[in-house]
Design a protein around this motif. Sequence first.
Motif, short mmCIF file in Angstrom:
data_model
loop_
_atom_site.label_atom_id
_atom_site.label_comp_id
_atom_site.label_asym_id
_atom_site.label_seq_id
_atom_site.Cartn_x
_atom_site.Cartn_y
_atom_site.Cartn_z
N MET A 60 -22.15 0.53 13.56
CA MET A 60 -22.26 -0.91 13.30
C MET A 60 -23.45 -1.18 12.38
O MET A 60 -24.48 -0.55 12.48
N ASP A 61 -23.27 -2.15 11.49
CA ASP A 61 -24.37 -2.61 10.66
C ASP A 61 -25.17 -3.68 11.40
O ASP A 61 -26.33 -3.91 11.12
N SER A 62 -24.51 -4.35 12.32
CA SER A 62 -25.13 -5.46 13.04
C SER A 62 -24.39 -5.68 14.34
O SER A 62 -23.20 -5.35 14.46
N VAL A 63 -25.06 -6.24 15.33
CA VAL A 63 -24.38 -6.60 16.57
C VAL A 63 -23.57 -7.87 16.40
O VAL A 63 -22.78 -8.24 17.25
N LEU A 64 -23.79 -8.57 15.29
CA LEU A 64 -23.05 -9.80 14.99
C LEU A 64 -21.79 -9.43 14.21
O LEU A 64 -21.72 -9.58 13.00
N ASP A 66 -18.91 -10.74 14.08
CA ASP A 66 -18.04 -11.81 13.62
C ASP A 66 -18.49 -12.44 12.30
O ASP A 66 -17.87 -13.37 11.82
N ARG A 67 -19.59 -11.96 11.74
CA ARG A 67 -20.03 -12.54 10.47
C ARG A 67 -20.66 -11.47 9.58
O ARG A 67 -21.20 -10.49 10.07
N ALA A 68 -20.57 -11.70 8.29
CA ALA A 68 -21.14 -10.75 7.33
C ALA A 68 -22.60 -11.13 7.09
O ALA A 68 -22.95 -12.30 7.00
N LEU A 69 -23.44 -10.13 7.05
CA LEU A 69 -24.85 -10.37 6.78
C LEU A 69 -25.16 -9.91 5.36
O LEU A 69 -24.78 -8.81 4.97
#
Length: 121
Positions: A60-64, A66-69
Motif C-alpha cells: 500500500m502507498d497509503s492507508v487511505l 479510497d483516495r489518491a494522494l
Amino acid sequence: EPVSEDQLPLPAQIPPDLVDKLERLALVDFRTKQGLECLEKAIRFADQLHVVDTTGIEPMDSVLEDRALYLREDTAVDGGCAEELLKLSRKTVEEYFVVPPGNIPLPKKEERSSMLKHSEL
C-alpha cells in the motif's frame, strides 16, 4: 483475529542493554516488571506479522485506499541560512541543536542490572 501462539516464533528475550537503548529512544521507563511486561506484549503482538500470508498482495502507498494522494513538487525557495537558524538556539554543538534530556531519569547500566535482578525475585 489473533494468531495462535503455536504459529508464532519463540518469544523474544530482551537483553538489558537493548532495554536501556529503547528507554532512551522512546523516553519510556521499562525498569519496572509492569513496564517490561508491556514491552514484551507489544513485541509479541508484532510477532504476528511473521506469519501473515501476503502472497499476491500489493504494497500500500497509503492507508487511505479510497483516495489518491498527490505529492507536491519539493522545490527549495529559501536556503543557505543554517548559521542564522543555529543562532536562534540557546545551545549548539558544532552544527547541531542541543535539546534537553528526556523527561524520565534513566539509571546507569550498573544500577539497571541490579534493579532487574531484584524485580525478577
